[in-house]
Design a protein around this motif. Structure first.
Motif, PDB file in Angstrom:
ATOM      1  N   CYS A  50       0.642  -1.098  -0.210  1.00 56.67           N
ATOM      2  CA  CYS A  50      -0.036  -0.284  -0.109  1.00 56.67           C
ATOM      3  C   CYS A  50       1.238   1.099   0.442  1.00 56.67           C
ATOM      4  O   CYS A  50       1.651   1.225   0.439  1.00 56.67           O
ATOM      5  CB  CYS A  50      -0.910   0.266   1.173  1.00 56.67           C
ATOM      6  N   LYS A  62       1.193  -0.592  -5.981  1.00 55.22           N
ATOM      7  CA  LYS A  62       1.839  -0.485  -6.630  1.00 55.22           C
ATOM      8  C   LYS A  62       2.147  -1.763  -7.500  1.00 55.22           C
ATOM      9  O   LYS A  62       2.151  -3.276  -7.606  1.00 55.22           O
ATOM     10  CB  LYS A  62       3.067   0.611  -6.376  1.00 55.22           C
ATOM     11  N   ILE A 106      -3.188   3.998  -6.619  1.00 52.80           N
ATOM     12  CA  ILE A 106      -1.780   3.456  -5.745  1.00 52.80           C
ATOM     13  C   ILE A 106      -3.004   3.279  -4.731  1.00 52.80           C
ATOM     14  O   ILE A 106      -3.441   4.217  -3.612  1.00 52.80           O
ATOM     15  CB  ILE A 106      -0.443   4.141  -5.569  1.00 52.80           C
TER      16      ILE A 106
END
Length: 447
Positions: free
Chosen positions: A31, A55, A75
């Protein structure tokens, strides 16, 4: 009390409920808070698909080329997601852990029922879905049944383990069976015999007995003993039941023996590969996915083997606690485009490439034949894994709080209890008190 499948928990309370349930960014690997908003210049005639993912999950340009649409990648950022869901402006596709987050989102009416899409799809057919995809189903009281809200990209049965044959041979220990699971007591004894110390400090871990968090591990152990951690209405936990207490006692003994990473003495490397690769860990509670990284080191691959999930009792199960995948939010603006992404990502080239990589079990049964078997360790792991599929089980997670919140309680309570020698009964009482208080508060917020 049963929880209705959709809507009744109230979206207007979602932000408060999320805070109360500690929906943390650590709930998903990789994360980050950064956001790539993309550039819509020159693409006004094209649909813009907004995807929230970890990602490097996929190549944005490859998606755009394959689907003929603009892709805006966000993201994964939990606070941002919560705000977008609450304001009814969510991404079109969202990454999540199916095993522990489906009930949380579905019970709040925040996910799209995908059954109509699956029924019409020519490439994602319900008959071809691996059973792990049932973790994305929730009927309001039980996970694994009811509407289908998402799909897993690939998965592992997370209580299986890898071991190094060279370290077993050096300790003159028989290798674990490829078909019959060890008992947890047998597994612990092996770990105690494989650990190596120098000047009172562990130099070689005998065993890492927890994979995706202590709560999940105890939840699975309790189920294999024939019990359950969550009450029937999913509004409380009970670590004091005979089955859960047996699991808790095992973990306390494992941690106090100091033979592997635990909440009182975590692995400084952060994950199992560095010590396993260096010959500083004999057994790791990691599922099939770990073979993907093992395959990158021929010397380690030569001495690595895979084994069935140990069992605490006679009710043999082998659950998945992750099942990372995607769902389409209820208020997504481009659902048809999102479904095209689903078909490409879960059945197209990305799915085929993942299947042959060894980093997880494919979630379409038709792709299982692509799982790698070229190397001896891959062939052995494949055979063990195929046999283990018969024992896959879906464990229902509470819709009120998320796993990260419950692991947070464990991380506060257990370290001191491990060091002080507190009895399992007292530890169970403390866990019950803290977790049930947190669940009750979260339940109040989402009424």
């Amino acid at each position: 009390m049963s929880v209705p499948a959709t809507g009744s928990l109230g979206r207007r309370h979602f932000l408060a409920a999320s805070a109360g349930a500690a929906l943390t960014a650590t709930a998903l690997p990789g994360c980050a808070a950064s956001v790539d908003d993309g550039d819509d210049s020159g693409s006004k005639s094209k649909t813009t698909l907004t995807v929230m993912a970890v990602k490097d999950e996929f190549d944005v340009k490859a998606v755009e080329k394959a689907l003929g649409m603009k892709v805006r990648l966000l993201i994964q950022d939990t606070p941002k997601l919560n705000a977008m869901l609450a304001s009814k402006t969510p991404p079109d596709v969202v990454v999540a852990w199916g095993a522990s987050e489906t009930s949380y989102f579905a019970a709040r009416g925040l996910m799209t029922d995908l059954d109509p899409y699956f029924d019409k799809s020519a490439v994602l057919k319900p008959s071809d879905l691996d059973p792990v995809n049932d973790v994305w189903r929730f009927d309001g009281t039980k996970q694994g049944v009811g509407p289908r809200y998402g799909m897993t990209k690939d998965y592992s049965q997370d209580q299986m383990f890898w071991y190094r044959t060279d370290m077993f041979d050096a300790a003159k220990l028989d290798h674990p069976s490829e078909t019959e699971p060890l008992s947890y007591d047998e597994w612990l004894d092996m770990g105690k015999r494989l650990v190596k110390r120098r000047l009172g400090k562990v130099k070689v871990y005998g065993l890492n007995g927890t994979g995706l968090g202590v709560f999940s591990q105890i939840m699975g152990m309790t189920a294999s003993a024939g019990g359950r951690l969550f009450a029937e209405d999913l509004a409380s936990v009970d670590f004091s039941s005979p089955e859960a207490l047996k699991a808790l006692k095992w973990y306390l003994e494992y941690a106090r023996a100091d033979i592997g990473p635990n909440v009182a003495n975590p692995n400084p490397d952060g994950w199992d590969w560095p010590p396993y690769q260096a010959g500083r860990m004999a057994m790791t509670c990691s599922g099939y996915w770990f073979g993907g990284v093992i395959g990158g080191d021929p010397k380690v691959a030569e001495v690595s083997r895979f084994a069935p999930a140990p069992q605490l009792g006679s009710h043999r199960i082998s659950p998945c606690f992750g099942a990372t995948g995607f769902f389409i939010p209820k208020d997504a603006k481009n659902k048809d485009a999102a479904w095209k992404f689903f078909e490409w990502y879960f059945a197209g080239k990305p799915a085929q490439d993942r299947a042959s990589s060894g980093w997880g079990i494919p979630t379409l049964k038709s792709l299982h034949s692509r799982m790698p078997q070229d190397k001896p360790f891959q062939k052995q792991a494949y055979q063990v894994q195929q046999q283990e599929l018969a024992y896959f089980s879906t464990l229902t997670f509470t819709p009120y709080v998320q796993r990260a919140a419950l692991d947070g309680v464990i991380n506060k309570v257990l370290p001191g209890a491990i060091k002080s020698g507190t009895s399992a009964g007292k530890v169970a009482d403390e866990l019950n008190s803290r977790m049930n208080e947190q669940i009750a508060k979260a339940k109040e917020l989402v009424r």
